[in-house]
Design a protein around this motif. Structure first.
Motif, PDB file in Angstrom:
ATOM      1  N   THR A 287      -7.817  -9.413  12.884  1.00  0.00           N
ATOM      2  CA  THR A 287      -7.824 -10.861  12.699  1.00  0.00           C
ATOM      3  C   THR A 287      -8.997 -11.407  13.510  1.00  0.00           C
TER       4      THR A 287
ATOM      5  N   LEU B 207      -6.159  -3.452  10.892  1.00  0.00           N
ATOM      6  CA  LEU B 207      -6.133  -4.874  10.551  1.00  0.00           C
ATOM      7  C   LEU B 207      -6.796  -5.627  11.696  1.00  0.00           C
TER       8      LEU B 207
ATOM      9  N   THR C 250       0.269  -1.325   9.094  1.00  0.00           N
ATOM     10  CA  THR C 250      -1.017  -0.882   9.611  1.00  0.00           C
ATOM     11  C   THR C 250      -0.793   0.010  10.822  1.00  0.00           C
TER      12      THR C 250
ATOM     13  N   CYS D 222      -0.314 -13.490  10.301  1.00  0.00           N
ATOM     14  CA  CYS D 222      -0.252 -12.653   9.109  1.00  0.00           C
ATOM     15  C   CYS D 222       1.195 -12.290   8.804  1.00  0.00           C
TER      16      CYS D 222
ATOM     17  N   ARG E  29      -3.812  -2.858  14.957  1.00  0.00           N
ATOM     18  CA  ARG E  29      -4.063  -4.285  14.751  1.00  0.00           C
ATOM     19  C   ARG E  29      -4.729  -4.828  16.004  1.00  0.00           C
ATOM     20  N   GLU E  30      -5.776  -5.648  15.805  1.00  0.00           N
ATOM     21  CA  GLU E  30      -6.395  -6.316  16.942  1.00  0.00           C
ATOM     22  C   GLU E  30      -6.972  -7.657  16.499  1.00  0.00           C
ATOM     23  N   ASP E  31      -7.159  -8.549  17.457  1.00  0.00           N
ATOM     24  CA  ASP E  31      -7.730  -9.860  17.207  1.00  0.00           C
ATOM     25  C   ASP E  31      -9.055  -9.963  17.949  1.00  0.00           C
TER      26      ASP E  31
END
Length: 133
Positions: free
Chosen positions: A79, A77, A91, A86, A94-96
């Motif tokens: 962002t 995921l 998942t 979210c 996850r990373e932004d």
């Protein structure tokens, strides 16, 4: 086996749409790609589609979608740096990406964002190919 990746933003109209386009174009052999937003929006920003088409990426698949429109379980995921909170999405990673939104700005801002996203997608694909994700 392909990794299921989703790029998520608030409206799924610019950055996440571009990321989906690049990932489909460059990583179709290793990624099963989706993008979505957390709020309803009428559709992709025309300038986002234009700069992607300028780069040779077919964006005919592009539409703004909600999280409920994509698989509920993801391997990755991402962002896009838009302060997205979210809901819980299962998942493994996850990373932004912390990207500024070029919406409302000149075409050059969209092009810069497009090029940054391309580099990040290439790095993501390389990490998947190496088995890091």
């Amino acid at each position: 086996m392909k990794k299921v990746v989703a790029f998520v933003c608030v409206h799924n109209s610019c950055r996440s749409i571009m990321a989906e386009g690049w990932a489909r174009e460059l990583g179709a052999d290793v990624l099963d790609v989706y993008s979505a937003g957390t709020e309803v929006y009428p559709g992709p920003k025309p300038m986002a589609l234009e700069v992607m088409n300028d780069a040779g990426v077919d964006m005919s698949h592009a539409s703004s979608k909600l999280l409920s429109d994509i698989p509920s379980e993801l391997d990755i995921l991402i962002t896009m740096g838009c302060g997205v909170e979210c809901p819980y999405v299962p998942t493994n990673h996850r990373e932004d990406w912390g990207l500024d939104d070029p919406s409302g700005g000149p075409k050059e801002g969209f092009e810069e964002t497009r090029d940054i996203i391309k580099e990040k997608v290439i790095e993501l694909i390389e990490r998947v190919q190496k088995g890091e994700l």
